[in-house]
Design a protein around this motif. Structure first.
Motif, PDB file in Angstrom:
ATOM      1  N   LYS A 293       0.806  -1.223   0.000  1.00  0.00           N
ATOM      2  CA  LYS A 293       0.000   0.000   0.000  1.00  0.00           C
ATOM      3  C   LYS A 293       0.839   1.273   0.000  1.00  0.00           C
ATOM      4  CE  LYS A 293      -3.842  -2.255   2.434  1.00  0.00           C
ATOM      5  NZ  LYS A 293      -4.609  -2.324   3.711  1.00  0.00           N
ATOM      6  N   GLU A 294       1.917   1.285   0.784  1.00  0.00           N
ATOM      7  CA  GLU A 294       2.664   2.528   0.976  1.00  0.00           C
ATOM      8  C   GLU A 294       3.924   2.626   0.128  1.00  0.00           C
ATOM      9  OE1 GLU A 294       3.280   3.573   5.055  1.00  0.00           O
ATOM     10  OE2 GLU A 294       1.385   2.658   5.696  1.00  0.00           O
ATOM     11  N   LEU A 297       2.273   0.626  -4.455  1.00  0.00           N
ATOM     12  CA  LEU A 297       1.175   1.332  -5.119  1.00  0.00           C
ATOM     13  C   LEU A 297       1.552   2.748  -5.539  1.00  0.00           C
ATOM     14  CD1 LEU A 297      -2.076   0.215  -3.228  1.00  0.00           C
ATOM     15  CD2 LEU A 297      -1.551  -0.099  -5.650  1.00  0.00           C
ATOM     16  N   PRO A 298       1.981   3.626  -4.630  1.00  0.00           N
ATOM     17  CA  PRO A 298       2.254   4.999  -5.055  1.00  0.00           C
ATOM     18  C   PRO A 298       3.496   5.145  -5.929  1.00  0.00           C
ATOM     19  CG  PRO A 298       2.847   4.697  -2.750  1.00  0.00           C
ATOM     20  CD  PRO A 298       2.141   3.458  -3.180  1.00  0.00           C
ATOM     21  N   ASN A 299       4.466   4.253  -5.796  1.00  0.00           N
ATOM     22  CA  ASN A 299       5.739   4.458  -6.485  1.00  0.00           C
ATOM     23  C   ASN A 299       5.802   3.851  -7.885  1.00  0.00           C
ATOM     24  OD1 ASN A 299       7.742   5.886  -4.625  1.00  0.00           O
ATOM     25  ND2 ASN A 299       6.839   4.357  -3.267  1.00  0.00           N
ATOM     26  N   ASN A 302       0.549   2.319  -9.423  1.00  0.00           N
ATOM     27  CA  ASN A 302      -0.528   3.211  -9.856  1.00  0.00           C
ATOM     28  C   ASN A 302      -0.333   3.693 -11.288  1.00  0.00           C
ATOM     29  OD1 ASN A 302      -2.047   3.022  -7.539  1.00  0.00           O
ATOM     30  ND2 ASN A 302      -1.175   4.855  -6.590  1.00  0.00           N
ATOM     31  N   GLN A 303       0.896   4.004 -11.662  1.00  0.00           N
ATOM     32  CA  GLN A 303       1.143   4.472 -13.025  1.00  0.00           C
ATOM     33  C   GLN A 303       0.916   3.356 -14.033  1.00  0.00           C
ATOM     34  OE1 GLN A 303       1.764   7.743 -13.966  1.00  0.00           O
ATOM     35  NE2 GLN A 303       1.242   6.798 -15.938  1.00  0.00           N
ATOM     36  N   ARG A 317      -4.331  -3.458  -9.787  1.00  0.00           N
ATOM     37  CA  ARG A 317      -4.070  -2.722  -8.547  1.00  0.00           C
ATOM     38  C   ARG A 317      -4.136  -3.658  -7.333  1.00  0.00           C
ATOM     39  NH1 ARG A 317      -4.700   2.661  -7.843  1.00  0.00           N
ATOM     40  NH2 ARG A 317      -6.067   2.773  -9.672  1.00  0.00           N
TER      41      ARG A 317
END
Length: 702
Positions: A293-294, A297-299, A302-303, A317
């Protein structure tokens, strides 16, 4: 015994001789591991205060090597690291001494060992055993005995895992060596806090008070394990919370997640009965969830999801870098293998994803460079992959446990995560190997795999099997039974290197395969259609007992198969015997002489099924701790044993005639009535023999 007392025993009257040519495997340590939390020790067998040879036993990953290095630094005695040394054999130690010390001082070194003024610390005795034959290993032990004979103080200290060190102790005792044994104890509460701090604190975080609250909150939930009367507290059987791997898992959590309030919330409830196990699983899952999740996903996920499009992106996802996938990637990295699965169908997206994972994975909290950080994280990763629906992940779990022997943590974690579901019988061996670490002078172990008999394969097939592992500590009045429901989903399973009081009945082929040896410890038997041997050495030995014990338990390996094949380079009978019953075999020397061809049927066709059911019932029985032959009632009465009304009739007749008696839990064999009513011994029945009285008995079964 405190560390300083242990050190004083080893350091007594020492006048170390300086090394001339230290090597990777033989050197005096120039520093301690920092920080180092000094452990306590318990005396296991300690007839004199300063034995010539002192064995230091511990379960896997409990600080043996770290303690050996600290002891070397504190005493200035050299460490022989057998994990880094070539295979041992005759005169290995003598050869090392003559090459490592100045030629003019070799005599003084040898005299110092005999007098106790010099000493050597040996680490990794279990790794040494894994690289050589039984004969070579015993020759190495003979060298230790000879070099330390008559020493007035401890001259040789040997660190190793419980099972191999116990075998070593038995050999040394049999050779009348002056030997003692201690074990490394789990940390107490204060030591545990210090250890966690050493793993978790990196400089001034500015949150010391919050950190201590989170740390103490976790330990408070486990406080029963640190109480002096922990052995009497429910659900603390074989508590291992005080050992480094568990504390390292807690330390990793506190180092990785600085939101201490979040930790306390996440771990605050739902632990259930097995407090330690559930908490460790929750810690591991917390770290895996956090990575997904931390970090992922963001790094990078998601892209990739955005570029994949709405119809496909949301599924990615959830699936990419899942907990299960992370566990598989951890095992792949530890095995130095490429990841075996393509997770995104689109080539370009999959390549981007793999490049991103390659950057992030080395920093995963479960990893320390290319190694799994601790055996708790390893056990979680193995279990998640072994229970996966993805074949490639299951293969990784088996390859990892074949390459790196599992510790007892796997047994606990598999029992928790695998409960209420069937697991593959392929997982049974890793569980058997993990429980071998419990082998100790004060432990009774019994292992049973109950499945369909190969003799019943002409009838309706039963693809289920059950693994039961019983571990008892009689002196502590503790016992625990692990039960795993299995499914026979492979034609062949491998067993080894250790079988301890193990009885196996399965309808699939069995491979007894391991290097350098397969060891059958205690009373072991295998019933399978095909048994194949593939090992340099097949070793039969009794379960180790204390010196004062007058008798040793039963020992031997009994094989019953349609076909026996393969080879063993040598057979080492430390106790008992080998008996291989088979319809046919292709064995050669030295196994061929133990083979005996049998005809598994009675001549009278009207009695064949009754005879088969009688043999199956009695093949279930094994020596019981209370004496005689016994078996749990539910095992004898199981469908796979009785099969049909004929089997039920045979059982009822055996009880009626007094051949079997029972209580609420067990059936017991009455040897007097067995002989009187059947006119044959239990061993003769296993040999497919018959008698007029036995046939009369069978004719009377309705």
């Amino acid at each position: 015994m405190k560390y300083n007392a242990f050190k004083s025993i080893v350091n007594s009257i020492k006048q170390p001789v300086e090394l001339l040519t230290p090597s990777v495997s033989f050197s005096v340590k120039g520093k301690r591991v920092v920080p180092y939390i000094e452990p306590n020790f318990s005396k296991v067998e300690f007839s004199k205060e300063k034995p010539s040879i002192l064995l230091v036993s511990a379960v896997g990953a409990s600080g043996k090597t770290t303690t050996a290095c600290a002891l070397s630094f504190d005493t200035q005695l050299p460490v022989l690291d057998l994990a880094k040394h070539k295979p041992v054999g005759d005169n290995t130690l003598t050869g090392i001494l003559t090459s490592a010390y100045p030629i003019e001082k070799v005599g003084a070194v040898l005299e110092g060992l005999r007098a106790g003024t010099h000493g050597i610390i040996i680490d990794g005795i279990d790794e040494a055993r894994s690289k050589t034959t039984e004969q070579g290993f015993e020759a190495f032990l003979d060298d230790l005995i000879e070099r330390s004979k008559g020493s007035a103080s401890t001259a040789i200290v040997v660190f190793g895992r419980s099972q191999v060190l116990l075998t070593t102790w038995c050999y040394l005792v049999d050779k009348d060596a002056d030997v003692g044994m201690v074990q490394i104890d789990p940390f107490d509460l204060d030591q545990a806090k210090s250890y966690i701090d050493s793993c978790a604190i990196e400089g001034d975080t500015g949150q010391q008070e919050n950190y201590e609250q989170a740390r103490d909150g976790v330990l408070t939930r486990l406080s029963a394990a640190f109480q002096p009367a922990a052995a009497m507290v429910e659900n603390t059987f074989l508590s291992f919370i005080g050992y480094p791997p568990v504390l390292d898992a807690i330390g990793t959590l506190l180092r990785t997640e600085r939101n201490y309030h979040s930790i306390q919330q996440a771990l605050s409830d739902g632990t259930g009965g097995q407090l330690e196990i559930n908490l460790l699983i929750r810690i591991s899952d917390y770290l895996l969830d956090r990575e997904h999740k931390e970090k992922a996903l963001p790094n990078f996920i998601n892209q990739i999801v955005t570029d994949a499009g709405a119809s496909y992106g949301e599924a990615l996802r959830q699936s990419l870098f899942s907990n299960e996938e992370q566990c598989a990637r951890i095992l792949s990295r530890a095995l130095s293998r490429p990841f075996p699965l393509r997770v995104i169908e689109d080539n370009a997206l999959n390549e981007r994803y793999e490049q991103a994972v390659a950057t992030w994975c080395p920093e995963h909290p479960f990893l320390d460079d290319t190694r799994v950080r601790n055996v708790v994280f390893a056990a979680v990763a193995i279990t998640r992959c072994a229970l996966s629906s993805i074949p490639e992940y299951r293969t990784l779990a088996h390859e990892y446990t074949s390459a790196i022997r599992p510790t007892y943590h796997l047994l606990y974690i598999m029992a928790e995560l695998g409960k209420a579901r069937e697991i593959s019988v392929q997982c049974f061996n890793m569980l058997i190997q993990s429980c071998s670490e419990f082998l100790d002078l004060n432990v009774e172990i019994s292992i049973n795999i109950d499945g369909e008999s190969w003799e019943d394969q002409d009838q309706e097939n039963d693809k289920t099997a059950e693994l039961t592992i019983e571990i008892k500590f009689p002196e502590k009045e503790q016992e625990r039974t692990f039960i795993f429901k299995g499914i026979v989903d492979n034609e062949t399973i491998s067993l080894g290197p250790y079988l301890i009081n193990t009885r196996v009945t399965l309808p699939c082929h069995i491979d007894l395969s391991s290097t350098p040896a397969v060891e059958a410890i205690g009373d072991c038997s295998i019933f399978a259609p095909v048994v194949r041997f593939d090992t340099p050495d097949l070793i039969i030995r009794s379960v180790p007992k204390r010196t004062q014990d007058a008798t040793k338990g039963n020992a031997g390996l009994f094989i019953n198969a349609r076909k026996a094949q393969g080879h063993a380079g040598a057979v080492s009978l430390g106790a008992g015997d080998i008996e291989i019953q088979c319809v046919e075999h292709s064995l050669v020397h030295p196994l061929a002489k133990y083979a005996r061809k049998v005809v598994p049927e009675l001549a009278d066709p009207t009695l064949r099924e009754k005879y088969r059911r009688l043999r199956r019932i009695f093949s279930e029985f094994a020596s019981h701790s209370k004496g005689g032959l016994a078996k749990y009632r539910d095992k004898i009465e199981h469908q796979r044993v009785l099969r049909n009304s004929i089997g039920k009739g045979v059982l009822d007749a055996l009880v009626k005639e007094g051949v079997l008696r029972s209580d609420s839990k067990f059936y017991y064999v009455d040897p007097v009535q067995f002989d009187a009513k059947l006119g044959i011994s239990w061993h003769q029945l296993r040999q497919y023999e018959s008698s007029s009285r036995l046939e009369t008995f069978l004719k009377g079964v309705s």
